[in-house]
Design a protein around this motif. Structure first.
Motif, PDB file in Angstrom:
ATOM      1  N   LEU A 134       0.819  -1.220   0.000  1.00 58.58           N
ATOM      2  CA  LEU A 134       0.000   0.000   0.000  1.00 58.58           C
ATOM      3  C   LEU A 134       0.850   1.267   0.000  1.00 58.58           C
ATOM      4  CD1 LEU A 134      -3.102  -0.457   2.299  1.00 58.58           C
ATOM      5  CD2 LEU A 134      -3.018   0.088  -0.130  1.00 58.58           C
ATOM      6  N   GLU A 138       0.420   4.208  -2.535  1.00 59.72           N
ATOM      7  CA  GLU A 138      -0.063   5.521  -2.088  1.00 59.72           C
ATOM      8  C   GLU A 138       0.855   6.647  -2.517  1.00 59.72           C
ATOM      9  OE1 GLU A 138      -0.522   4.674   2.011  1.00 59.72           O
ATOM     10  OE2 GLU A 138      -2.624   4.058   1.781  1.00 59.72           O
ATOM     11  N   THR A 159      -8.511  -2.015  -0.612  1.00 60.67           N
ATOM     12  CA  THR A 159      -7.604  -0.854  -0.505  1.00 60.67           C
ATOM     13  C   THR A 159      -6.575  -0.882  -1.630  1.00 60.67           C
ATOM     14  OG1 THR A 159      -6.439  -2.203   1.109  1.00 60.67           O
ATOM     15  CG2 THR A 159      -7.708  -0.347   1.957  1.00 60.67           C
TER      16      THR A 159
END
Ligand code: ZN
Length: 340
Positions: A134, A138, A159
């Protein structure tokens, strides 16, 4: 890199879409390529990765030049700026692999203008690896393109999914799949090539996923499947123990075993809905079960396979799992009254 040159026309449309984004300079940082097992997701990703590093691509056609240094390295599978991360023996993508990817993401490209990281089977990231990934998703490095591959029906964390542009790969038509398989087998120039009946059967069992069908006809899957089905059928008739029935599934391995059970449950549901079984050899037994059981039984068996698959990320032995599924299947058999 996969060097098969047999055309895969069903990849043309998704390729065109990516070519367009690349030409318009709006290529996403992360791409999630989804599709059935054996449909050509890896070939799709490899070809796109090579296009992304090529120095003189023909952007009107969306093809790499095939002559530059980058193309040479990509063809030899030694391009330092293209990395692949796939599940290892544990069947999961480990957090260490994702950490290696994170370092690769922030380093400068070595020879090309950008870097490409392919995560083969993003559906096999466990929670820790997904969380580690992640961070890279991100705060994407501007010179990195991430290509995540996901098999249909295997979940990827929301996510992760929400940070990717999703590109689906459709399964080819049976004519396209058969044509590809024939051409590919010819190219392999095997000493004893599979017969056309074997090819047809493999395509049917693979639901027209051509690479999977190729794996079936060039490996021992078809004979292992037959052995597993024989044991399954004997177990259903009460002739052998669950332990004996589960043995051939151990040889097949968990993925292939779950795939078979899912296929049989799917066929049972199809027969209940008035359709035909894909696994013709199993159709007689499944037809019998379809006459005596409601459709929800089939759906329950499909759910059991999905559960087993999510649990598989945490290590399950194939024969134990097969035993559990066999017992669930046996509940579909009519109960014999004890002779008085
Ligand atoms: Zn090139």
């Amino acid at each position: 890199m996969n060097n098969s040159t047999t055309p895969m026309p069903w990849l043309d449309e998704p390729r065109e879409r990516l070519r367009q984004s690349l030409a318009d300079n709006r290529l996403p940082h992360a791409l999630l390529v989804t599709g059935e097992e054996g449909v050509g997701k890896r070939a799709f990703a490899d070809r796109f990765a090579a296009l992304l590093v090529c120095e003189q691509p023909d952007m009107a056609k969306g093809v790499r030049c095939g002559r530059c240094k980058q193309c040479e390295l990509a063809s030899a599978d030694t391009h330092p700026d293209i990395r692949r991360y796939a599940p290892e023996k544990s069947r999961v993508i480990k957090v260490d692999q994702v950490r290696a990817l994170s370092s690769f993401a922030v380093a400068s490209p070595q020879v090309a203008g950008r870097k490409v990281a392919v995560i083969d089977r993003a559906d096999q990231l466990n929670i820790n690896s997904a969380n580690a990934l992640l961070k890279t998703l991100e705060e994407p490095a501007s010179d990195l393109v991430l290509i995540l591959l996901q098999e249909s029906g295997r979940p990827v964390l929301p996510t992760i999914r929400s940070r990717c542009q999703v590109q689906g790969i459709a399964t080819p038509s049976s004519a396209q799949a058969a044509q590809w398989l024939r051409a590919e087998i010819e190219q392999m120039a095997l000493e004893s090539p599979p017969t056309s009946e074997q090819c047809d059967r493999a395509l049917r069992l693979a639901a027209n996923a051509p690479r999977l069908a190729l794996e079936y006809v060039t490996g021992d899957f078809l004979s292992l499947r037959d052995e597993a089905f024989e044991q399954f059928r004997s177990f259903m008739k009460g002739q052998i123990s669950v332990g004996d029935a589960a043995k051939p599934f151990k040889t097949l391995g968990l993925e292939a075993s779950l795939w078979l059970f899912e296929g049989w449950a799917g066929d049972l549901a199809r027969i209940k809905a008035g359709g035909l079984a894909r696994d013709e050899e199993a159709s007689e037994m499944l037809g019998f079960l379809a006459r005596t059981n409601p459709a929800w039984r089939a759906h329950e068996l499909i759910d059991l396979v999905h559960e087993a698959r999510s649990a598989a990320v945490y290590n399950v032995s194939p024969d134990l799992e097969a035993g559990r599924l066999l017992i669930a299947w046996q509940k579909l058999m009519p109960v014999k009254r004890a002779a008085g």
